[in-house]
Design an enzyme around this catalytic site. Sequence first.
Site, PDB file in Angstrom:
ATOM      1  N   ASP A 113       1.150  -1.261  -0.454  1.00 23.09           N
ATOM      2  CA  ASP A 113       0.115   0.326  -0.160  1.00 23.09           C
ATOM      3  C   ASP A 113       0.580   1.424   0.222  1.00 23.09           C
ATOM      4  O   ASP A 113       0.285   2.532  -0.345  1.00 23.09           O
ATOM      5  CB  ASP A 113      -1.121   0.054   1.561  1.00 23.09           C
ATOM      6  CG  ASP A 113      -0.107   0.009   2.996  1.00 23.09           C
ATOM      7  OD1 ASP A 113       1.160  -0.378   2.702  1.00 23.09           O
ATOM      8  OD2 ASP A 113      -0.904  -0.503   3.836  1.00 23.09           O
ATOM      9  N   HIS A 114       2.143   1.347   0.391  1.00 22.06           N
ATOM     10  CA  HIS A 114       2.844   2.195   0.517  1.00 22.06           C
ATOM     11  C   HIS A 114       3.847   2.950  -0.756  1.00 22.06           C
ATOM     12  O   HIS A 114       3.725   3.367  -1.267  1.00 22.06           O
ATOM     13  CB  HIS A 114       3.543   2.973   1.456  1.00 22.06           C
ATOM     14  CG  HIS A 114       3.427   2.416   3.229  1.00 22.06           C
ATOM     15  ND1 HIS A 114       2.913   1.441   3.508  1.00 22.06           N
ATOM     16  CD2 HIS A 114       3.904   3.463   3.479  1.00 22.06           C
ATOM     17  CE1 HIS A 114       2.216   1.852   4.855  1.00 22.06           C
ATOM     18  NE2 HIS A 114       3.300   2.796   5.721  1.00 22.06           N
ATOM     19  N   ASP A 132       3.618  -1.752  11.515  1.00 26.90           N
ATOM     20  CA  ASP A 132       3.202  -0.001  11.598  1.00 26.90           C
ATOM     21  C   ASP A 132       2.680   0.740  12.265  1.00 26.90           C
ATOM     22  O   ASP A 132       2.222  -0.098  13.253  1.00 26.90           O
ATOM     23  CB  ASP A 132       2.413  -0.383  10.139  1.00 26.90           C
ATOM     24  CG  ASP A 132       2.392   1.017   9.565  1.00 26.90           C
ATOM     25  OD1 ASP A 132       2.731   1.772   8.421  1.00 26.90           O
ATOM     26  OD2 ASP A 132       1.519   2.392   9.726  1.00 26.90           O
ATOM     27  N   ARG A 144      -0.137  12.603  10.288  1.00 23.68           N
ATOM     28  CA  ARG A 144       1.039  13.441  10.547  1.00 23.68           C
ATOM     29  C   ARG A 144       1.274  14.182   9.950  1.00 23.68           C
ATOM     30  O   ARG A 144       0.906  14.364   8.160  1.00 23.68           O
ATOM     31  CB  ARG A 144       2.248  11.928  10.535  1.00 23.68           C
ATOM     32  CG  ARG A 144       2.341  11.444  11.205  1.00 23.68           C
ATOM     33  CD  ARG A 144       2.848  10.439  10.977  1.00 23.68           C
ATOM     34  NE  ARG A 144       2.559   9.377  12.433  1.00 23.68           N
ATOM     35  CZ  ARG A 144       3.563   7.793  13.001  1.00 23.68           C
ATOM     36  NH1 ARG A 144       3.448   7.622  11.464  1.00 23.68           N
ATOM     37  NH2 ARG A 144       2.994   7.571  13.725  1.00 23.68           N
ATOM     38  N   SER A 161       6.869   7.295  13.194  1.00 22.60           N
ATOM     39  CA  SER A 161       6.986   5.861  12.266  1.00 22.60           C
ATOM     40  C   SER A 161       7.915   4.830  12.987  1.00 22.60           C
ATOM     41  O   SER A 161       8.375   4.904  14.310  1.00 22.60           O
ATOM     42  CB  SER A 161       7.124   5.908  10.643  1.00 22.60           C
ATOM     43  OG  SER A 161       8.202   5.711  11.503  1.00 22.60           O
ATOM     44  N   ARG A 209       9.202   2.598  11.099  1.00 21.52           N
ATOM     45  CA  ARG A 209      10.244   2.132   9.889  1.00 21.52           C
ATOM     46  C   ARG A 209      11.922   2.001  11.318  1.00 21.52           C
ATOM     47  O   ARG A 209      12.274   2.661  11.768  1.00 21.52           O
ATOM     48  CB  ARG A 209      10.636   3.465   8.975  1.00 21.52           C
ATOM     49  CG  ARG A 209      10.928   4.833   9.581  1.00 21.52           C
ATOM     50  CD  ARG A 209      10.839   5.140   8.389  1.00 21.52           C
ATOM     51  NE  ARG A 209       9.242   6.142   8.531  1.00 21.52           N
ATOM     52  CZ  ARG A 209       8.944   7.213   7.884  1.00 21.52           C
ATOM     53  NH1 ARG A 209      10.013   7.674   7.578  1.00 21.52           N
ATOM     54  NH2 ARG A 209       7.910   7.876   7.652  1.00 21.52           N
TER      55      ARG A 209
HETATM   56  C1  MIC Z   1       3.795   5.922   8.288  1.00 24.52           C
HETATM   57  O1  MIC Z   1       2.526   6.421   8.438  1.00 24.52           O
HETATM   58  O2  MIC Z   1       4.824   7.550   8.350  1.00 24.52           O
HETATM   59  C2  MIC Z   1       4.602   4.829   7.853  1.00 24.52           C
HETATM   60  C3  MIC Z   1       5.588   5.603   6.418  1.00 24.52           C
HETATM   61  O3  MIC Z   1       3.394   4.175   7.343  1.00 24.52           O
HETATM   62  C4  MIC Z   1       5.447   4.031   8.639  1.00 24.52           C
HETATM   63  C5  MIC Z   1       5.572   3.140   8.656  1.00 24.52           C
HETATM   64  C6  MIC Z   1       7.240   2.997   7.651  1.00 24.52           C
HETATM   65  O4  MIC Z   1       8.035   3.850   7.571  1.00 24.52           O
HETATM   66  O5  MIC Z   1       7.210   1.923   5.769  1.00 24.52           O
HETATM   67  C7  MIC Z   1       4.695   3.754   9.813  1.00 24.52           C
HETATM   68  O6  MIC Z   1       3.639   4.916  10.801  1.00 24.52           O
HETATM   69  O7  MIC Z   1       5.462   3.175  11.252  1.00 24.52           O
HETATM   70 FE1  SF4 Z   2       0.134   4.813   5.545  1.00 21.81          FE
HETATM   71 FE2  SF4 Z   2       1.443   5.379   6.760  1.00 21.81          FE
HETATM   72 FE3  SF4 Z   2      -0.045   7.591   6.223  1.00 21.81          FE
HETATM   73 FE4  SF4 Z   2      -1.221   5.596   7.151  1.00 21.81          FE
HETATM   74  S1  SF4 Z   2       0.234   6.840   8.060  1.00 21.81           S
HETATM   75  S2  SF4 Z   2      -1.778   6.124   5.121  1.00 21.81           S
HETATM   76  S3  SF4 Z   2       0.168   3.875   6.660  1.00 21.81           S
HETATM   77  S4  SF4 Z   2       1.885   6.016   5.336  1.00 21.81           S
END
Ligand code: MIC
Ligand code: SF4
Length: 637
Positions: free
Chosen positions: A64-65, A119, A379, A532, A534
């Site tokens: 999805d990313h 995630d 965010r 996140s 990550r």
């Molecule tokens: C995000 O919203 O920052 C992400 C991208 O979903 C991350 C995961 C990632 O960095 O792959 C998260 O929230 O953990």
């Molecule tokens: Fe995707 Fe993270 Fe954004 Fe949710 S917050 S839509 S999991 S990138």
Amino acid sequence: MGLNLTQKILKAHLVEGELVPGKPIAIRIDQTLTQDATGTMAYLQFEAMGVPKVKTKLSVSYVDHNMLQDDFKNADDHLYLQSVAAKHGIWFSRPGNGICHQVHLERFGVPGQTLLGSDSHTPTQGGIGMISIGAGGLDVALAMAGQPFFLTSPAVVNVKLTGKLKPWVSAKDVILEVLRRLTVKGGTNKVIEYSGPGVKTLSVPERATITNMGAELGATTSVFPSDDTTKKFLTAQKRGKDFKALAADPDAKYEETLEIDLGTLEPMVAQPHLPDNVAKVKDLKGIKVSQVAVGSCTNSSFRDLMTVAAMLKGKTINPGLSMAISPGSKQVYNMISKNGALADIIASGARVLESGCGPCIGMGFAPNSAGVSVRSFNRNFVGRSGTKDAQVYLASPEVCVAAALTGELTDPRKLGKKSPKINWPKTFIVDDNMIIKPPKKAGEVVRGPNIKPLPETHPMEPVLSGQVLLKVPDNITTDHIMPAGAKILPLRSNIPEISKHVFASVDATFHDRAKAAGGGFIVGGQNYGQGSSREHAALAPMALGVKAVIVKSFARIHRSNLINFGILPLVFVNEADYDKIAQGDKLTIKAGTLDNDNIIVRNESKGIEIPVKHGLAPREKDQVRAGGALGLARQTM
Ligand code: MIC
Ligand code: SF4
């Protein structure tokens, strides 16, 4: 004494420790989820453990990313993920099927079970009464291998909801109010448990908006009771058999209680650049908006997009801005297309994107220079949108559309007395044609050139010395440490390449300086590593030789990720000592075997000594000593 809901679920899954806030515990994990941006690393680590099939009740791999596919890299990752899932008994949600959290809520979440996801927004499933926790990919890989998940037993905060939301006020405003009160670090090592008569006035997707964005509090997770509304939702998903009624005992005890009268809330926004920088929309006058986006795992459900469609029907997006919509799942997309709502959205001039994370993680639709973007996301960290000087406001879909129609931040109550009423269908369109069940016999795992082997790890040295490579202030996010976005996200399975971008938006010289110095230390303020899950925010610094991070306080997931990759997490005993270290100072840290938690950092440049603590649990000490959790896991499996 009665138990709260969190204690009930944790107790039923407890394999080690005692449910005393602050003490280390381990819980059994029923389900796991991964997404593609963290998944490649998680599955490389899972493969390294040599376990043939996952040992969970259910594991799902989502794509999805990383959906832009501007060259072979993302496509390679997708093929790797699909083939590795088939081999190890993991369900695979194909690109196009939607955002992991939304799809999981629709198709897989089960009240009362535990879920670990790579995630940070995994707590979305708290909307149907799961204990669902975000973690680094390695922790999720360990859970797939049948290991328990280790965490700090949380304090439980009861958010008692009373009353009913007024027209134009929605779930986003509830979580913004909680963020306003508790702040982005107010939830560390806490579970936010919702209760009270206001709960039944909220639908499951609304509850999920609230638990999703509990991640922004730094909370371990958030959870709602599972009640008749949950039952109706699961039944409409043709999953009535998964329902189980769950609630706290009437005499349950909580560490903290907060009361919110839903009827007193007003439309709100989180102003740039933190989700807790909350203000009432009516108090912000004359802010011109150049972009609006509705989507993300927080606000792209059927309820949200039907609201958007009803507000846009027969109107045109303001000429001063551009609007984009990304449906949370194929189910939502399909339903709004079949019932005609999508046609109203298209007719208004909104740009309809595919179902996925998209602009939320900077994969396209970046704002213009210094542009004001109003987003239904979770965010608004500096630069996350892809434009460094953009001003991002987080808001409900209602506030987003009000801005899209008027061209400025507008209280949606100005648009009329009545807010749109959603007609809920008896059943959702259930078609799992984009979810691949693990086959009995799988083919070979496909590894394109973008899939690089895991970096080497080394046991920790008893004396760490080097220079402070970077000193940063409070609330540094993982988006600062390891940025994402369209250019960097495709490098997630290639650590040597992605490590070139560590701290790129904070100090573009970081990578070269770290390399030239042969590694060193990072000094930070409060809530270091928020945001996140990550693990690349630990893995890539490790690959650059970062040995320890010394801060005033850590965000939970990032601290675990540092430990998982053998970076020593240290906290100042006296916060004021933060001022006694400057970037470039030479430090010596006699960490020894970590058995003693009174560690002295010698600042050689200033000739002073500074006390710090690691606060590591025994298992965590073993991991840091071994240079990370993977090496250790291999020895014990
Ligand atoms: C995000 O919203 O920052 C992400 C991208 O979903 C991350 C995961 C990632 O960095 O792959 C998260 O929230 O953990
Ligand atoms: Fe995707 Fe993270 Fe954004 Fe949710 S917050 S839509 S999991 S990138």
